[in-house]
Design an enzyme around this catalytic site. Structure first.
Site, PDB file in Angstrom:
ATOM      1  N   HIS A   1       0.839  -1.329   0.080  1.00  0.00           N
ATOM      2  CA  HIS A   1       0.107   0.018  -0.022  1.00  0.00           C
ATOM      3  C   HIS A   1       0.769   1.166  -0.043  1.00  0.00           C
ATOM      4  CE1 HIS A   1      -4.540   1.242   1.285  1.00  0.00           C
ATOM      5  NE2 HIS A   1      -3.996   1.710   0.130  1.00  0.00           N
TER       6      HIS A   1
ATOM      7  N   ASP B   1      -9.914  -0.162   3.587  1.00  0.00           N
ATOM      8  CA  ASP B   1      -8.855  -1.004   4.147  1.00  0.00           C
ATOM      9  C   ASP B   1      -9.184  -1.734   5.436  1.00  0.00           C
ATOM     10  OD1 ASP B   1      -6.108  -1.844   5.285  1.00  0.00           O
ATOM     11  OD2 ASP B   1      -5.462  -0.085   3.850  1.00  0.00           O
TER      12      ASP B   1
ATOM     13  N   HIS C   1       4.056   0.386   4.618  1.00  0.00           N
ATOM     14  CA  HIS C   1       2.939   0.474   4.113  1.00  0.00           C
ATOM     15  C   HIS C   1       1.720   0.768   5.127  1.00  0.00           C
ATOM     16  CE1 HIS C   1       2.256  -4.156   5.164  1.00  0.00           C
ATOM     17  NE2 HIS C   1       2.414  -3.648   6.102  1.00  0.00           N
TER      18      HIS C   1
ATOM     19  N   ASP D   1      -7.176  -6.482   1.865  1.00  0.00           N
ATOM     20  CA  ASP D   1      -7.553  -7.009   3.238  1.00  0.00           C
ATOM     21  C   ASP D   1      -8.810  -6.287   3.883  1.00  0.00           C
ATOM     22  OD1 ASP D   1      -6.693  -4.510   4.525  1.00  0.00           O
ATOM     23  OD2 ASP D   1      -4.759  -5.281   4.963  1.00  0.00           O
TER      24      ASP D   1
ATOM     25  N   GLU E   1      -1.835  -4.741  -2.275  1.00  0.00           N
ATOM     26  CA  GLU E   1      -1.731  -6.106  -1.231  1.00  0.00           C
ATOM     27  C   GLU E   1      -2.065  -7.233  -1.583  1.00  0.00           C
ATOM     28  OE1 GLU E   1       0.088  -5.584   1.481  1.00  0.00           O
ATOM     29  OE2 GLU E   1       0.218  -3.256   1.677  1.00  0.00           O
TER      30      GLU E   1
ATOM     31  N   ASP F   1      -3.457   3.023   7.947  1.00  0.00           N
ATOM     32  CA  ASP F   1      -2.540   3.410   7.418  1.00  0.00           C
ATOM     33  C   ASP F   1      -2.027   4.651   7.692  1.00  0.00           C
ATOM     34  OD1 ASP F   1      -2.559   0.965   6.085  1.00  0.00           O
ATOM     35  OD2 ASP F   1      -3.201   1.599   4.064  1.00  0.00           O
TER      36      ASP F   1
ATOM     37  N   ASP G   1      -7.435  -1.772  -0.470  1.00  0.00           N
ATOM     38  CA  ASP G   1      -6.455  -2.699  -0.060  1.00  0.00           C
ATOM     39  C   ASP G   1      -7.636  -3.908   0.059  1.00  0.00           C
ATOM     40  OD1 ASP G   1      -5.154  -4.541   1.693  1.00  0.00           O
ATOM     41  OD2 ASP G   1      -4.091  -2.836   2.620  1.00  0.00           O
TER      42      ASP G   1
ATOM     43  N   HIS H   1      -7.141  -1.530   7.908  1.00  0.00           N
ATOM     44  CA  HIS H   1      -6.097  -0.615   8.640  1.00  0.00           C
ATOM     45  C   HIS H   1      -6.299   0.919   8.129  1.00  0.00           C
ATOM     46  CE1 HIS H   1      -4.413  -4.826   8.133  1.00  0.00           C
ATOM     47  NE2 HIS H   1      -4.233  -4.746   9.229  1.00  0.00           N
TER      48      HIS H   1
END
Length: 301
Positions: free
Chosen positions: A104, A127, A144, A230, A273, A131, A228, A129
Site C-alpha cells: 500500500h 482497508d 505500507h 484486506d 496488497e 495506514d 486494499d 487498517h
C-alpha cells in the site's frame, strides 16, 4: 470530478513494490491481477484498456534498509515518484489510472501524481487498517502502514518529495477499518478524516456508509479509491499479507464499489496488497478484478 469518467479509457499501471511490507510476495500482485483477466474484464464493459507495464522497483536484497522506523523509505519514494509520473501522464492524456500493487505504500505515488495534475484532493480508503502511522508511532517500521499519513502531510519531512505537493490529500474517508494502532487513533483527532469502522458498517449498512463517505469527499479536486484487499474478510480474500477477520463480505465489497461507480465521482483506482504466495488458486487476484469491474460500472442486470 465528473461523469465523463465513465467513458475514459483505462491505463493500467503496475507497481510490484514489496519494500513497504513485512513479508515477501506482494511484489507479484500486479501479475496475479493481470493473470486473473483484468484487461479482458475491463474491455467487456465497453472500456478501452491499455497496459503501461510496471514501474521499476528495487528489491530489499540489493539496498540498505535505512531508518528502521521507516524501512527502505528512500527506495519506496523513488518507486512512488515513478508511479506519480505515470499517473499524472494518464490524467493529462484523458485516461483513467488503474494502479496495481504491490504493497500500500504505492498510494503515495498514485495520490502524488493526481495532486500534481489537479491539486490536493480526496481519498476513499477501503482497508482493514488506517495506514496512518508515522515513523515515531509505527510498531513495525513498515511503510505500507504510513501512506495515508504521508499523503495528508502528517508523517514528517522524511516523506516530502519534489515530485508531488504535500499534502496531496486534503480529506479522506476510511471504510472497513477494524485494526488501528494507538498512534493512529491519536492522529485521527487532528485530521479532516471520516472513519467508518466495521462496527459502523454492521450497524448502518454498506449503502449508508458509502453514501456518507462519498458525500464527504464530493467537491474535492479529485476522488481516488484506494482498495486494499484486506478490507474484505479473509474468507473471500485469503491472499493478503495482513489479514484481519471480520471484514467486508463478498457482496458488501461489490456493493461498495458499485456505489462508487454510481456516484460518478471516481477519478482513479488502485488495487493493493494481493499476495499470490498466500492465496488459493489466485482467488484474491480474481476478486480484485471483479471489484475493479464493479467500480468501473459492471452490474448484475
Amino acid at each position: 470530478m465528473a461523469a465523463e469518467e465513465t467513458v475514459r479509457p483505462v491505463a493500467v499501471i503496475g507497481a510490484g513494490l514489496d519494500l513497504g511490507a513485512g513479508r515477501r510476495g506482494v511484489d507479484m500482485g500486479p501479475s496475479a491481477i493481470r493473470y486473473a483477466g483484468l484487461q479482458e474484464r475491463i474491455e467487456s464493459l465497453g472500456r478501452t484498456c491499455v497496459d503501461w507495464g510496471d514501474v521499476g522497483v528495487a528489491v530489499p536484497e540489493a539496498i540498505a534498509e535505512g531508518d528502521p522506523r521507516a524501512r527502505y523509505l528512500d527506495a519506496i519514494k523513488s518507486a512512488c515518484e515513478r508511479v506519480a509520473e505515470q499517473v499524472q501522464k494518464a490524467r493529462s492524456e484523458g485516461l483513467f489510472p488503474l494502479v496495481l500493487g504491490g504493497d500500500h505504500s504505492i498510494a503515495m505515488g498514485t495520490l502524488g501524481g493526481l495532486a500534481r495534475e489537479h491539486g490536493p484532493g480526496g481519498a476513499l480508503w477501503i482497508d482493514a487498517h488506517g495506514d496512518l502511522n508515522r515513523p515515531e508511532t509505527s510498531p513495525t517500521g513498515n511503510v505500507h502502514g504510513m501512506p495515508l499519513a504521508a499523503a495528508l502531510g502528517a508523517a514528517g519531512d522524511a516523506f516530502d518529495s519534489g515530485a508531488w505537493p504535500i499534502p496531496s490529500v486534503e480529506r479522506a474517508a476510511l471504510v472497513g477499518v477494524r485494526s488501528l494502532d494507538v498512534g493512529e487513533r491519536e492522529l485521527l483527532g487532528k485530521l479532516d478524516v471520516r472513519v467508518f469502522t466495521m462496527s459502523e458498517v454492521d450497524r448502518l449498512g454498506v449503502e449508508r456508509v458509502l453514501r456518507e463517505a462519498l458525500a464527504f469527499l464530493a467537491g474535492s479536486a479529485f476522488v481516488h479509491v484506494s482498495l486494499d484487499l484486506d478490507a474484505v474478510d479473509p474468507m473471500f480474500a485469503p491472499g493478503v499479507g495482513t489479514p484481519v477477520r471480520g471484514g467486508l463480505s463478498y457482496r458488501e465489497a461489490h456493493l461498495a464499489l458499485e456505489l462508487v461507480a454510481e456516484s460518478s465521482l471516481l477519478d482513479s483506482l488502485e488495487l493493493v496488497e494481493v499476495n499470490p504466495i498466500l492465496d488459493r488458486a489466485n482467488e484474491t487476484g480474481l476478486l480484485a478484478v471483479e471489484l475493479a469491474a464493479s467500480a468501473l460500472g459492471a452490474r448484475i442486470l
